[in-house]
Design a protein around this motif. Sequence first.
Motif, PDB file in Angstrom:
ATOM      1  N   THR A  39       0.825  -1.203   0.000  1.00  0.00           N
ATOM      2  CA  THR A  39       0.000   0.000   0.000  1.00  0.00           C
ATOM      3  C   THR A  39       0.864   1.259   0.000  1.00  0.00           C
ATOM      4  OG1 THR A  39      -1.752  -1.191   1.166  1.00  0.00           O
ATOM      5  CG2 THR A  39      -1.859   1.216   1.223  1.00  0.00           C
ATOM      6  N   GLU A  40       1.948   1.247   0.772  1.00  0.00           N
ATOM      7  CA  GLU A  40       2.849   2.400   0.807  1.00  0.00           C
ATOM      8  C   GLU A  40       3.541   2.601  -0.536  1.00  0.00           C
ATOM      9  OE1 GLU A  40       4.281   2.544   5.442  1.00  0.00           O
ATOM     10  OE2 GLU A  40       4.980   0.871   4.204  1.00  0.00           O
ATOM     11  N   ILE A  41       3.957   1.511  -1.151  1.00  0.00           N
ATOM     12  CA  ILE A  41       4.594   1.619  -2.469  1.00  0.00           C
ATOM     13  C   ILE A  41       3.584   2.143  -3.489  1.00  0.00           C
ATOM     14  CG2 ILE A  41       5.621   0.308  -4.370  1.00  0.00           C
ATOM     15  CD1 ILE A  41       6.998  -1.441  -2.244  1.00  0.00           C
ATOM     16  N   ASP A  42       2.359   1.605  -3.468  1.00  0.00           N
ATOM     17  CA  ASP A  42       1.323   2.073  -4.397  1.00  0.00           C
ATOM     18  C   ASP A  42       1.059   3.568  -4.225  1.00  0.00           C
ATOM     19  OD1 ASP A  42       1.015  -0.485  -5.418  1.00  0.00           O
ATOM     20  OD2 ASP A  42      -0.796  -0.933  -4.250  1.00  0.00           O
ATOM     21  N   ALA A  43       0.954   4.025  -2.984  1.00  0.00           N
ATOM     22  CA  ALA A  43       0.681   5.437  -2.716  1.00  0.00           C
ATOM     23  C   ALA A  43       1.823   6.309  -3.224  1.00  0.00           C
ATOM     24  CB  ALA A  43       0.460   5.666  -1.221  1.00  0.00           C
ATOM     25  N   TYR A  44       3.052   5.849  -3.064  1.00  0.00           N
ATOM     26  CA  TYR A  44       4.183   6.641  -3.551  1.00  0.00           C
ATOM     27  C   TYR A  44       4.208   6.667  -5.075  1.00  0.00           C
ATOM     28  CZ  TYR A  44       8.560   9.047  -3.713  1.00  0.00           C
ATOM     29  OH  TYR A  44       9.507  10.006  -3.958  1.00  0.00           O
ATOM     30  N   ILE A  45       3.874   5.563  -5.695  1.00  0.00           N
ATOM     31  CA  ILE A  45       3.820   5.516  -7.159  1.00  0.00           C
ATOM     32  C   ILE A  45       2.777   6.517  -7.667  1.00  0.00           C
ATOM     33  CG2 ILE A  45       3.225   4.078  -9.164  1.00  0.00           C
ATOM     34  CD1 ILE A  45       5.995   3.459  -7.850  1.00  0.00           C
ATOM     35  N   VAL A  46       1.604   6.577  -7.027  1.00  0.00           N
ATOM     36  CA  VAL A  46       0.547   7.501  -7.426  1.00  0.00           C
ATOM     37  C   VAL A  46       1.013   8.955  -7.298  1.00  0.00           C
ATOM     38  CG1 VAL A  46      -1.756   8.370  -6.770  1.00  0.00           C
ATOM     39  CG2 VAL A  46      -1.362   5.922  -6.973  1.00  0.00           C
ATOM     40  N   SER A  47       1.887   9.251  -6.348  1.00  0.00           N
ATOM     41  CA  SER A  47       2.359  10.628  -6.139  1.00  0.00           C
ATOM     42  C   SER A  47       3.172  11.158  -7.328  1.00  0.00           C
ATOM     43  CB  SER A  47       3.216  10.715  -4.874  1.00  0.00           C
ATOM     44  OG  SER A  47       4.538  10.226  -5.115  1.00  0.00           O
ATOM     45  N   ARG A  48       3.763  10.280  -8.104  1.00  0.00           N
ATOM     46  CA  ARG A  48       4.599  10.607  -9.269  1.00  0.00           C
ATOM     47  C   ARG A  48       5.896  11.336  -8.904  1.00  0.00           C
ATOM     48  NH1 ARG A  48       2.939   8.261 -13.610  1.00  0.00           N
ATOM     49  NH2 ARG A  48       3.580   9.822 -15.079  1.00  0.00           N
ATOM     50  N   GLU A  49       6.203  11.441  -7.625  1.00  0.00           N
ATOM     51  CA  GLU A  49       7.458  12.081  -7.217  1.00  0.00           C
ATOM     52  C   GLU A  49       8.690  11.329  -7.717  1.00  0.00           C
ATOM     53  OE1 GLU A  49       6.464  14.322  -3.006  1.00  0.00           O
ATOM     54  OE2 GLU A  49       7.656  12.510  -2.991  1.00  0.00           O
ATOM     55  N   TRP A  50       8.539  10.074  -7.985  1.00  0.00           N
ATOM     56  CA  TRP A  50       9.646   9.218  -8.401  1.00  0.00           C
ATOM     57  C   TRP A  50      10.139   9.524  -9.816  1.00  0.00           C
ATOM     58  CZ3 TRP A  50       8.022   7.024 -12.809  1.00  0.00           C
ATOM     59  CH2 TRP A  50       6.638   6.910 -12.993  1.00  0.00           C
ATOM     60  N   ARG A  51       9.343  10.221 -10.603  1.00  0.00           N
ATOM     61  CA  ARG A  51       9.663  10.448 -12.018  1.00  0.00           C
ATOM     62  C   ARG A  51      10.982  11.193 -12.174  1.00  0.00           C
ATOM     63  NH1 ARG A  51       7.705   9.448 -16.320  1.00  0.00           N
ATOM     64  NH2 ARG A  51       5.515   9.464 -16.660  1.00  0.00           N
ATOM     65  N   GLY A  52      11.935  10.546 -12.858  1.00  0.00           N
ATOM     66  CA  GLY A  52      13.235  11.147 -13.121  1.00  0.00           C
ATOM     67  C   GLY A  52      14.180  11.161 -11.936  1.00  0.00           C
ATOM     68  N   LYS A  53      13.826  10.457 -10.869  1.00  0.00           N
ATOM     69  CA  LYS A  53      14.647  10.477  -9.658  1.00  0.00           C
ATOM     70  C   LYS A  53      15.505   9.213  -9.567  1.00  0.00           C
ATOM     71  CE  LYS A  53      12.742  14.268  -8.053  1.00  0.00           C
ATOM     72  NZ  LYS A  53      11.843  14.645  -9.116  1.00  0.00           N
ATOM     73  N   ALA A  54      16.768   9.421  -9.220  1.00  0.00           N
ATOM     74  CA  ALA A  54      17.682   8.295  -9.031  1.00  0.00           C
ATOM     75  C   ALA A  54      17.137   7.385  -7.936  1.00  0.00           C
ATOM     76  CB  ALA A  54      19.073   8.804  -8.649  1.00  0.00           C
ATOM     77  N   GLY A  55      17.039   6.106  -8.233  1.00  0.00           N
ATOM     78  CA  GLY A  55      16.546   5.143  -7.259  1.00  0.00           C
ATOM     79  C   GLY A  55      15.051   5.165  -7.055  1.00  0.00           C
ATOM     80  N   GLY A  56      14.351   6.026  -7.797  1.00  0.00           N
ATOM     81  CA  GLY A  56      12.896   6.038  -7.731  1.00  0.00           C
ATOM     82  C   GLY A  56      12.295   6.783  -6.556  1.00  0.00           C
ATOM     83  N   TYR A  57      13.059   7.666  -5.917  1.00  0.00           N
ATOM     84  CA  TYR A  57      12.473   8.437  -4.812  1.00  0.00           C
ATOM     85  C   TYR A  57      13.141   9.802  -4.688  1.00  0.00           C
ATOM     86  CZ  TYR A  57      16.523   7.472  -1.795  1.00  0.00           C
ATOM     87  OH  TYR A  57      17.781   7.410  -1.260  1.00  0.00           O
ATOM     88  N   ALA A  58      12.401  10.715  -4.044  1.00  0.00           N
ATOM     89  CA  ALA A  58      12.903  12.055  -3.755  1.00  0.00           C
ATOM     90  C   ALA A  58      12.843  12.252  -2.242  1.00  0.00           C
ATOM     91  CB  ALA A  58      12.051  13.105  -4.460  1.00  0.00           C
ATOM     92  N   ILE A  59      13.995  12.345  -1.599  1.00  0.00           N
ATOM     93  CA  ILE A  59      14.044  12.457  -0.145  1.00  0.00           C
ATOM     94  C   ILE A  59      13.391  13.740   0.358  1.00  0.00           C
ATOM     95  CG2 ILE A  59      16.317  13.544   0.011  1.00  0.00           C
ATOM     96  CD1 ILE A  59      16.818  11.677   2.465  1.00  0.00           C
ATOM     97  N   GLN A  60      13.323  14.766  -0.490  1.00  0.00           N
ATOM     98  CA  GLN A  60      12.760  16.045  -0.078  1.00  0.00           C
ATOM     99  C   GLN A  60      11.229  16.054  -0.160  1.00  0.00           C
ATOM    100  OE1 GLN A  60      14.515  15.446  -2.781  1.00  0.00           O
ATOM    101  NE2 GLN A  60      13.759  16.578  -4.533  1.00  0.00           N
TER     102      GLN A  60
END
Length: 190
Positions: free
Chosen positions: A132-153
């Motif tokens: 569920t947490e992974i799905d919610a983060y995927i929906v946020s689209r913050e991962w787009r273009g980010k190394a490792g698929g996440y944005a710490i900020q």
Amino acid sequence: MRLILASASPRRRDLLGQIGVVPDAVDPADIDETPRKAELPAAYAARVAAEKAALVAGRHAGALILSGDTVVAAGRRILPKTEAEDEARDCLSLLSGRRHRVFSAITLIDGKGVARHRLSTNMVTFKSLNPTEIDAYIVSREWRGKAGGYAIQGRAAGLIRAIQGSHSAIMGLPLYETRALLKAAGYPLD
């Protein structure tokens, strides 16, 4: 003394602003960022930062050129700058519940063409992520273009249990090292 930021990243520009630096121009380097065969993550980050700076230096004689590259690594594996949901999901699943390294390399070429390099090595530990947490983060689209698929900020900050090292480096620009290089090159700070 003109400062050229060899990066299209708005994060890097914002981070520079935190130390009172506003580049005179932004001139992104368009290079092939494909890792070489058996290239280790730290060496890859350093090489890409150096190549970006060298390319842009050729277009701005006498200026200071600042470039950077940030790499998320799981062991010896360089994780991609994710562009597709499945890539981001794979990265988050791999990083779930484990520690990984984030290498942030910078290169500064001074007005005489002398290149100086720094590498910031940092550790990030994600909590164990449920689907569920992974799905919610995927929906946020913050991962787009980010190394490792996440944005710490962003939202990922709530999924990270611990960091060791430089928060700004994990975001994309190690400010301590950047400031030191700029001062050494005579750039007016303070």
